[in-house]
Design a protein around this motif. Structure first.
Motif, PDB file in Angstrom:
ATOM      1  N   MET A  34       0.823  -1.214   0.000  1.00 55.30           N
ATOM      2  CA  MET A  34       0.000   0.000   0.000  1.00 55.30           C
ATOM      3  C   MET A  34       0.856   1.263   0.000  1.00 55.30           C
ATOM      4  O   MET A  34       0.568   2.228  -0.727  1.00 55.30           O
ATOM      5  CB  MET A  34      -0.931  -0.016   1.206  1.00 55.30           C
ATOM      6  N   LEU A  35       1.906   1.269   0.799  1.00 56.97           N
ATOM      7  CA  LEU A  35       2.760   2.454   0.881  1.00 56.97           C
ATOM      8  C   LEU A  35       3.545   2.658  -0.412  1.00 56.97           C
ATOM      9  O   LEU A  35       3.764   3.801  -0.837  1.00 56.97           O
ATOM     10  CB  LEU A  35       3.711   2.329   2.069  1.00 56.97           C
ATOM     11  N   ALA A  36       3.955   1.561  -1.046  1.00 58.96           N
ATOM     12  CA  ALA A  36       4.616   1.688  -2.345  1.00 58.96           C
ATOM     13  C   ALA A  36       3.673   2.310  -3.364  1.00 58.96           C
ATOM     14  O   ALA A  36       4.078   3.142  -4.189  1.00 58.96           O
ATOM     15  CB  ALA A  36       5.097   0.319  -2.819  1.00 58.96           C
ATOM     16  N   ARG A  37       2.407   1.941  -3.291  1.00 59.33           N
ATOM     17  CA  ARG A  37       1.419   2.508  -4.209  1.00 59.33           C
ATOM     18  C   ARG A  37       1.234   4.001  -3.941  1.00 59.33           C
ATOM     19  O   ARG A  37       1.111   4.803  -4.878  1.00 59.33           O
ATOM     20  CB  ARG A  37       0.089   1.767  -4.067  1.00 59.33           C
ATOM     21  N   VAL A  38       1.209   4.398  -2.677  1.00 58.67           N
ATOM     22  CA  VAL A  38       1.100   5.819  -2.335  1.00 58.67           C
ATOM     23  C   VAL A  38       2.258   6.603  -2.952  1.00 58.67           C
ATOM     24  O   VAL A  38       2.071   7.689  -3.511  1.00 58.67           O
ATOM     25  CB  VAL A  38       1.063   6.019  -0.806  1.00 58.67           C
ATOM     26  N   LEU A  46       9.003   4.299   4.317  1.00 55.23           N
ATOM     27  CA  LEU A  46       8.643   5.628   4.807  1.00 55.23           C
ATOM     28  C   LEU A  46       9.529   6.699   4.184  1.00 55.23           C
ATOM     29  O   LEU A  46       9.056   7.776   3.794  1.00 55.23           O
ATOM     30  CB  LEU A  46       8.737   5.672   6.335  1.00 55.23           C
ATOM     31  N   VAL A  47      10.825   6.425   4.097  1.00 51.00           N
ATOM     32  CA  VAL A  47      11.740   7.389   3.479  1.00 51.00           C
ATOM     33  C   VAL A  47      11.392   7.585   2.009  1.00 51.00           C
ATOM     34  O   VAL A  47      11.385   8.712   1.495  1.00 51.00           O
ATOM     35  CB  VAL A  47      13.199   6.928   3.653  1.00 51.00           C
ATOM     36  N   ASP A  48      11.090   6.487   1.324  1.00 50.95           N
ATOM     37  CA  ASP A  48      10.714   6.568  -0.085  1.00 50.95           C
ATOM     38  C   ASP A  48       9.467   7.433  -0.253  1.00 50.95           C
ATOM     39  O   ASP A  48       9.390   8.273  -1.153  1.00 50.95           O
ATOM     40  CB  ASP A  48      10.461   5.159  -0.619  1.00 50.95           C
ATOM     41  N   MET A  49       8.498   7.244   0.632  1.00 55.55           N
ATOM     42  CA  MET A  49       7.255   7.999   0.540  1.00 55.55           C
ATOM     43  C   MET A  49       7.497   9.478   0.845  1.00 55.55           C
ATOM     44  O   MET A  49       6.969  10.356   0.143  1.00 55.55           O
ATOM     45  CB  MET A  49       6.220   7.418   1.499  1.00 55.55           C
ATOM     46  N   GLU A  50       8.297   9.768   1.864  1.00 52.37           N
ATOM     47  CA  GLU A  50       8.554  11.185   2.160  1.00 52.37           C
ATOM     48  C   GLU A  50       9.361  11.839   1.044  1.00 52.37           C
ATOM     49  O   GLU A  50       9.155  13.014   0.723  1.00 52.37           O
ATOM     50  CB  GLU A  50       9.281  11.351   3.489  1.00 52.37           C
ATOM     51  N   ASP A  51      10.269  11.090   0.448  1.00 45.82           N
ATOM     52  CA  ASP A  51      11.030  11.604  -0.687  1.00 45.82           C
ATOM     53  C   ASP A  51      10.077  12.023  -1.804  1.00 45.82           C
ATOM     54  O   ASP A  51      10.191  13.113  -2.379  1.00 45.82           O
ATOM     55  CB  ASP A  51      11.987  10.515  -1.172  1.00 45.82           C
TER      56      ASP A  51
END
Length: 289
Positions: free
Chosen positions: A94-98, A233-238
């Motif tokens: 799910m987070l990868a999709r976000v 999380l780092v990927d998403m914030e990036d």
């Protein structure tokens, strides 16, 4: 004498191929593509208020962004539940999709950037005080990512249903809060100040939390799923930072340093948002590895 030509006897281009594939052509008794997607409602929701040609771009850009944000909320809410239930493999997906949705939103600014300052000036008077600053979906995303600010409830006070949704995200643990609570349940030394706190308050970085993450990052094989969560999380914030940055540059390109229609300082306000760090310990620990 040649036979008269009957157009109805000749298949339209591609029609023979469609028929040979057995494709459904008659939807008088069944649901069609347009029916399923409610395209009549979606495609009739663009109502420019100005006579200017370019307002359609402005409307479609923001409506499509809100649809992507709806998907982001759908995924984030489910991811938070999965973390709460210690189901990290599902949360990772799910987070990868976000993160990928945020990439779509970054590229959406490329389209809006084709609007020149005179073109925007032609439609600006018709926008009144409406502004992306007032997006209740975006505010929920900010709150779910941990950037809590009680003042941001006020723009939604006029609409009880939207206010309730934003308020629920403000009062609930953020994604990062739930991850820290999971780490504590796993026996990592996350302080209670960060697992039992007032969730409406902005997150404050803590050396003890960083120390807990350092244990994970120094022993990735032992804490593999938590290590992977940190990187998700780092990927998403990036991706989130890139989305914000592209927003700033597009606004500056189109309106310069004028005040925003919603009353903010415009580019000045957006630049301040670039300094917000959502998962501070995950960035700070890299210096010590």
């Amino acid at each position: 004498m040649s036979c008269p030509h009957h157009p109805t006897d000749t298949p339209k281009p591609g029609e023979a191929l469609v028929r040979s594939e057995g494709a459904q052509l008659d939807f008088s008794q069944s649901m069609s593509y347009g029916d399923y997607l409610k395209l009549d409602q979606i495609l009739s929701a663009q109502h420019p208020l100005s006579p200017d040609h370019n307002e359609m771009l402005f409307i479609v850009q923001h409506q499509s962004s809100e649809l992507w944000m709806k998907l982001m909320l759908h995924e984030l809410q489910a991811a938070v539940r999965c973390v709460h239930d210690d189901d990290l493999p599902q949360a990772f997906k799910m987070l990868a999709r976000v993160s990928r949705v945020m990439e779509q939103l970054v590229h959406a600014w490329d389209v809006l950037a084709t609007m020149t300052p005179p073109e925007y000036s032609a439609i600006r008077p018709y926008l009144s005080n409406s502004s992306g600053f007032q997006s209740f979906q975006y505010r929920q995303i900010e709150f779910m990512m941990g950037n809590k600010n009680a003042a941001m409830l006020q723009p939604h006070a006029h609409h009880p249903e939207r206010l309730a949704a934003v308020q629920a995200a403000w009062q609930a643990p953020s994604l990062y809060d739930e991850v820290l609570r999971l780490m504590a349940r796993r026996g990592l030394p996350v302080p209670t100040s960060h697992t039992q706190r007032d969730w409406t308050q902005p997150y404050a970085a803590d050396d003890a939390v960083k120390a807990a993450w350092l244990l994970v990052y120094r022993s990735p094989q032992q804490y593999w799923d938590l290590y992977q969560m940190g990187e998700e999380l780092v990927d998403m914030e990036d991706a989130f930072r890139l989305w914000r940055f592209r927003h700033v540059t597009t606004v500056e390109r189109v309106i310069g340093f004028k005040r925003g229609t919603g009353g903010t300082s415009g580019v000045g306000y957006l630049r301040k948002m670039l300094d917000t760090v959502l998962f501070p310990e995950l960035w700070a620990l890299r210096t010590e590895l």
